[in-house]
Design an enzyme around this catalytic site. Sequence first.
Site, PDB file in Angstrom:
ATOM      1  N   SER A 201       0.852  -1.189   0.000  1.00 45.46           N
ATOM      2  CA  SER A 201       0.000   0.000   0.000  1.00 45.46           C
ATOM      3  C   SER A 201       0.888   1.239   0.000  1.00 45.46           C
ATOM      4  O   SER A 201       1.515   1.566  -0.999  1.00 45.46           O
ATOM      5  CB  SER A 201      -0.932  -0.028   1.217  1.00 45.46           C
ATOM      6  OG  SER A 201      -1.755   1.114   1.252  1.00 45.46           O
ATOM      7  N   HIS A 228      -2.837  -0.971  -3.124  1.00 50.06           N
ATOM      8  CA  HIS A 228      -3.989  -0.102  -2.850  1.00 50.06           C
ATOM      9  C   HIS A 228      -3.874   1.145  -3.719  1.00 50.06           C
ATOM     10  O   HIS A 228      -2.960   1.956  -3.539  1.00 50.06           O
ATOM     11  CB  HIS A 228      -4.013   0.306  -1.384  1.00 50.06           C
ATOM     12  CG  HIS A 228      -4.192  -0.845  -0.442  1.00 50.06           C
ATOM     13  ND1 HIS A 228      -3.875  -0.756   0.895  1.00 50.06           N
ATOM     14  CD2 HIS A 228      -4.661  -2.100  -0.642  1.00 50.06           C
ATOM     15  CE1 HIS A 228      -4.147  -1.915   1.477  1.00 50.06           C
ATOM     16  NE2 HIS A 228      -4.623  -2.743   0.571  1.00 50.06           N
ATOM     17  N   ASP A 324      -3.935  -4.573   6.400  1.00 48.50           N
ATOM     18  CA  ASP A 324      -4.578  -5.370   5.361  1.00 48.50           C
ATOM     19  C   ASP A 324      -3.647  -6.504   4.940  1.00 48.50           C
ATOM     20  O   ASP A 324      -2.433  -6.323   4.818  1.00 48.50           O
ATOM     21  CB  ASP A 324      -4.911  -4.504   4.139  1.00 48.50           C
ATOM     22  CG  ASP A 324      -5.569  -5.315   3.033  1.00 48.50           C
ATOM     23  OD1 ASP A 324      -6.391  -6.189   3.358  1.00 48.50           O
ATOM     24  OD2 ASP A 324      -5.249  -5.076   1.853  1.00 48.50           O
TER      25      ASP A 324
END
Length: 385
Positions: A201, A228, A324
């Site tokens: 990310s 992401h 995540d």
Amino acid sequence: MSLRPVKILVVDDSAVIRGLMAKVIESTEGLQLAGTAMHGEAALAFLKRNPVDIVVLDVEMPVMNGLDALRQIQIQFPRTHVIMASALTTAGAKVTVEALAQGAAGCVAKPQAKSASDAIQQVGAELVPLIRALTNKPEANSPDAAIDAETEIRSHSESNVSRTNIAYHTPSKTETATRSTGSSVLRRMPRPVQAIVIGTSTGGPKALSQIMSSIDDTIWQPILIVQHMPAAFTPMLAKHLGSDSRRVCVEAQTGMPILPRQIYVAPGDFHLEVVRKGADIVAQLHQAAPEHYCRPSVNPLFRTAADVWGKHLAAVMLTGMGDDGIEGTQAVHQAGGYILAQDAVSSVVWGMPGAVVKAGLHDEMLSLSEIAGRLRQIALWKGAA
């Protein structure tokens, strides 16, 4: 808490955008609007007279555009963080992804709301948490604090399922102590690897670019990536990574066969999974609920890859805010796959890899500069099936 306000320069050729961002900054405790500028050349002149902590920089401007200004700021003011402000257009995405790959600290989307109040809320939801992450507050220097920063993003806007914001983070002394030693000894010998999955990310575009630039033909396995990123940006990310790796790199599509020596990127706003279909392994996209407020989330890819390849899978968790992918990494671990986590010192934010290390799921923790080399070794491993 910081003893002085964070000084911010806003650079944009639109007076409306400058005004919106200025209002957000001026109304947020701990932030100070140092000034505004209409283009990159004016920004550089301002910075020579007025040091700031952060520059919010438009991508497309007259006189000197954002990419050229970014390069000059990095040379002349290397301690100043730059956040790119981009329209979610093809042209804006192209330049923004290039800026992120070159080391811009992060990016935020320009507001598309119809009313001024909605636009201010949209800007604040992305910009404020990003600035908080960049200002190196003591409470931000831990994996838990990185998760807390993500919680702040959620509190501003729970609808932002493919987060645009990306931020740098300086690890604390505790994190620094966890840095790998660079040892060439594997903690656990992996089985022959048939596929590589990567989750990332915050700071991911630059990390991915470095890794993809360092892989060679010894890595014959397909590589599947979740970064992401908004839907407008992921096509450009795939194009950049294809250029870096000198191999085919595409946004995955449902039904697309997963082939050796090819790279697949999860499209923005879609979860990516892999499934067996007869003798083939194919990609599958869907828009199920976000996980960890992210779509794409790392979890669906890691979980299904663990189901498909089991102990013949290598998973890599790179720099990123939040946690995540932790459940997906658990699935890889339980299936016997081999797990690499990026260390704190080389991570932009040690949230996602930090969560993996904290849970004891990793086989190795490596610096970014070591990861491609280790993947080359793992790709050639001929151990017991």
